[in-house]
Design a protein around this motif. Structure first.
Motif, mmCIF file in Angstrom:
data_model
loop_
_atom_site.group_PDB
_atom_site.id
_atom_site.type_symbol
_atom_site.label_atom_id
_atom_site.label_comp_id
_atom_site.label_asym_id
_atom_site.label_seq_id
_atom_site.Cartn_x
_atom_site.Cartn_y
_atom_site.Cartn_z
ATOM 1 N N ALA A 127 0.824 -1.207 0.000
ATOM 2 C CA ALA A 127 0.000 0.000 0.000
ATOM 3 C C ALA A 127 0.861 1.261 0.000
ATOM 4 O O ALA A 127 0.537 2.247 -0.678
ATOM 5 N N ALA A 128 1.954 1.235 0.727
ATOM 6 C CA ALA A 128 2.810 2.424 0.807
ATOM 7 C C ALA A 128 3.553 2.674 -0.495
ATOM 8 O O ALA A 128 3.474 3.778 -1.083
ATOM 9 N N TYR A 129 4.237 1.668 -1.000
ATOM 10 C CA TYR A 129 5.126 1.888 -2.143
ATOM 11 C C TYR A 129 4.392 1.793 -3.480
ATOM 12 O O TYR A 129 4.746 2.506 -4.424
ATOM 13 N N LEU A 130 3.362 0.949 -3.584
ATOM 14 C CA LEU A 130 2.602 0.898 -4.825
ATOM 15 C C LEU A 130 1.799 2.184 -5.022
ATOM 16 O O LEU A 130 1.708 2.712 -6.145
ATOM 17 N N GLY A 131 1.221 2.696 -3.936
ATOM 18 C CA GLY A 131 0.509 3.967 -4.043
ATOM 19 C C GLY A 131 1.422 5.098 -4.481
ATOM 20 O O GLY A 131 1.053 5.930 -5.330
ATOM 21 N N PHE A 132 2.620 5.142 -3.921
ATOM 22 C CA PHE A 132 3.578 6.177 -4.325
ATOM 23 C C PHE A 132 3.952 6.025 -5.794
ATOM 24 O O PHE A 132 4.021 7.011 -6.536
ATOM 25 N N PHE A 133 4.184 4.792 -6.231
ATOM 26 C CA PHE A 133 4.590 4.564 -7.609
ATOM 27 C C PHE A 133 3.474 4.951 -8.585
ATOM 28 O O PHE A 133 3.721 5.627 -9.597
ATOM 29 N N LEU A 134 2.233 4.559 -8.303
ATOM 30 C CA LEU A 134 1.121 4.866 -9.207
ATOM 31 C C LEU A 134 0.894 6.364 -9.322
ATOM 32 O O LEU A 134 0.568 6.879 -10.396
#
Length: 621
Positions: free
Chosen positions: A68-75
């Motif tokens: 949730a933390a890193y995928l949200g940032f990437f998207l």
């Protein structure tokens, strides 16, 4: 905002209107995407929360938070997907999950520990990277000694500006809420402003954007980028070097934490009382269980200094091996059929798992030292025995090597010291004392191993039967009886070895067991108070420091006792052939358990019949 202003300055945005569109996307799209990512994470973790019995459930929840933390940032931050703010998306996702997810978290402690470790590691990497870049900048021609002066000027200017803003804003802030900012609080707000990972990350970003990432020193000639990184890193270093150490003294000087302590003082005192009661209960219970009055430890643990003398001779509560006798199991086994060997192998594994659980129970109760060689040896013996289940239970044979070394010639160091004793002059006693000390500690290991083995196997036999046949049933199947017989035979061997150890040595180790149990009981009670919410971590710090001091005193007393016994043995007999004679000398001495002193038999210390060295070693013991 910082990143996009930097992009605008470099001309990546064609005009201000495009920047406005980007900012609008930041304000609306980034938080909305974060809410969606957080909601998906909450739903996923709620579905997994039903698997509380499995270790995989907690692991999946940890992975969901990372995704949730890193995928949200990437998207959000990707220029081809979101073209928005990854930071705002991550913050929004974190807020949603923090608001809804805690009731379904399987292991709150694991969640906090993993993210705390990640925070520490990543912060350390940022600080290390900045330190490397600063050293390169200092060696290059872009940064010189003038930058040190400007770093000091910038440091002072930052806190002057911070102080002006704080004191000027104080009257306005005092009108906005019930809490009033006084001059002491404003002073602390001014001096307590530390710089850390955020400012360093922005400095690294400037260095990366202003200097081509393919360039490295000494080819990088971007003066502004080098100076920016050096100045920001220097100010951060100065705040950690100067401001961080003075924060707590300032709080104490201004009495900004005194009100909190005074308000919670009754709660802390009640907690101290409960911990003292837990210590006394653990002391009495363990002494009665071992049949040993460990009065020699009461002077080293503050919560035991007022404990009453007790008579640890209650036969109903004395320690005993609760397993089955060999004769009893053999009689039951004669009435059964030939056992199925495959079932016996499976039952051996189950029985060893129960024994392993009993070892861990003894570790948690303080009956086995957590860092001792005996504890590690016992746990490893279970793993080694499980590797070959086709043969009879043989974990005692695995332990026998350690026991024989302890009760025999010892390890290589003991043999080396024994050889030194034979060639050194009589007046040189250092090697002899080390020799006796190591031999004494080896016998301690043997006693710990044998005692824990006999008790754990005896208790495991009862648990094994209760699990298989019920509490009131008698074992009747040949497979279970075969395993019980193997365990009973090994317990008998352990008891024989245990009977060969000096009773005085047993009393010394029992006192250590009592001390460990008392200390562990106090830590457990403190942990329960924190878990119940009665004490916060800051309130428990003083009690934790007191427990640590008690632990240090107990450890120092153990060392002094071992040294005194070694000195006593050297005085009695300078040239010792085998370690066993140490314990013959010890067995020849009477132990006054009330006064906790060694009194060598055959010597009258009241008439001056004891040599000064002997008297000194006796009092230290």
């Amino acid at each position: 905002i910082f990143f996009d202003m930097s992009r605008l300055r470099r001309g990546q945005y064609a005009n201000p209107w495009r920047l406005i569109r980007i900012m609008t996307r930041f304000v609306f799209f980034s938080p909305l995407l974060g809410v969606v990512v957080g909601a998906v994470g909450v739903y996923w973790m709620a579905r997994v929360s039903t698997h509380r019995h499995s270790k995989a459930g907690s692991l999946v929840q940890l992975c969901v938070t990372l995704i949730a933390a890193y995928l949200g940032f990437f998207l959000s931050d990707n220029t081809k997907i979101g073209q928005a703010s990854g930071i705002l998306t991550t913050v929004a996702a974190g807020l949603v999950m923090a608001y809804r997810v805690w009731p379904v978290v399987i292991s709150k402690e694991a969640m906090e520990n993993v993210w705390g470790a990640l925070e520490h590691i990543l912060n350390t990497l940022i600080f290390g990277l900045v330190g490397v870049q600063m050293s390169r900048g200092k060696l290059s021609h872009n940064v010189n000694y003038r930058e040190l002066w400007w770093c000091l000027v910038l440091y002072v200017s930052i806190f002057v500006i911070r102080g002006v803003v704080t004191f000027v804003s104080a009257p306005i802030l005092n009108r906005l809420g019930p809490h009033k900012l006084h001059s002491k609080e404003c002073t602390f707000l001014t001096l307590g402003g530390l710089r850390g990972a955020v400012s360093l990350s922005l400095a690294i970003f400037v260095k990366q954007q202003r200097s081509n990432t393919l360039r490295t020193w000494p080819d990088d000639d971007d003066h502004d980028a080098e100076r920016t990184l050096f100045l920001v890193g220097g100010v951060t270093f100065l705040t950690l070097l100067i401001n961080a150490p003075i924060c707590y003294p300032i709080l104490k000087k201004f009495k900004l934490i005194a009100s909190v302590n005074s308000e919670k003082k009754p709660i802390v005192e009640c907690a101290r009382k409960r911990i003292a009661e837990a210590a006394e209960r653990a002391y009495v219970d363990t002494c009665v269980k071992l049949g040993h009055a460990a009065v020699d430890i009461t002077g080293h643990i503050r919560n035991l200094q007022q404990v009453q003398r007790l008579d640890p001779t209650d036969p109903a509560r004395a320690e005993a091996v609760l397993g089955y006798s060999i004769k009893e199991v053999e009689e039951l086994l004669r009435k059964t059929e030939v056992p199925d060997l495959e079932k016996v192998e499976a039952l051996r594994e189950s029985f060893l798992s129960i024994v392993n659980a009993r070892y861990w129970h003894m570790i948690d109760n303080g009956e086995l030292p957590k860092t001792a060689l005996a504890t590690i040896t016992l746990l490893r013996s279970i793993d080694a025995a499980k590797d070959d289940l086709k043969v009879e239970l043989h974990d005692f044979q695995i332990l026998k090597t350690t026991i024989d070394e302890a009760k025999g010639s010892g390890g290589m160091m003991v043999r080396y010291l024994d050889a030194c004793n034979r060639v050194t002059p009589t007046w040189f006693t250092l090697t002899s004392e080390l020799y006796y000390k190591l031999s004494f500690e080896s016998y301690e290991v043997a006693y710990y191993v044998l005692r824990a083995y006999a008790i754990a196997h005896g208790q495991a036999q009862r648990v094994f039967v209760e699990t298989t046949f019920g509490i009131d049933n008698t074992p009747y199947r040949s497979e279970e009886l075969t395993v019980l017989l193997e365990s009973a035979q090994l317990v008998k061997l352990a008891q024989r070895e245990l009977d060969d150890i000096s009773p005085n040595l047993k009393n010394i180790v029992k006192s250590k067991i009592v001390a460990e149990s008392v200390l562990e009981a106090q830590r457990s009670e403190l942990y329960k108070l924190q878990e119940s919410g009665a004490l916060e971590e800051a309130d428990a710090d003083a009690i934790t420091r007191e427990l640590d001091e008690d632990f240090k005193r107990v450890v120092q007393a153990r060392k002094a006792q071992a040294n005194a016994i070694a000195t006593f043995a050297v005085v009695q007999d300078r040239l010792v052939k085998v370690p066993r004679s140490l314990f013959k000398d010890v067995e020849a001495a009477d132990v006054d358990t009330e006064n906790a002193e060694w009194v060598p038999s055959g010597l009258d210390d009241t008439e001056g019949g004891v040599s000064p060295a002997m008297s000194h070693s006796s009092s230290r013991a």
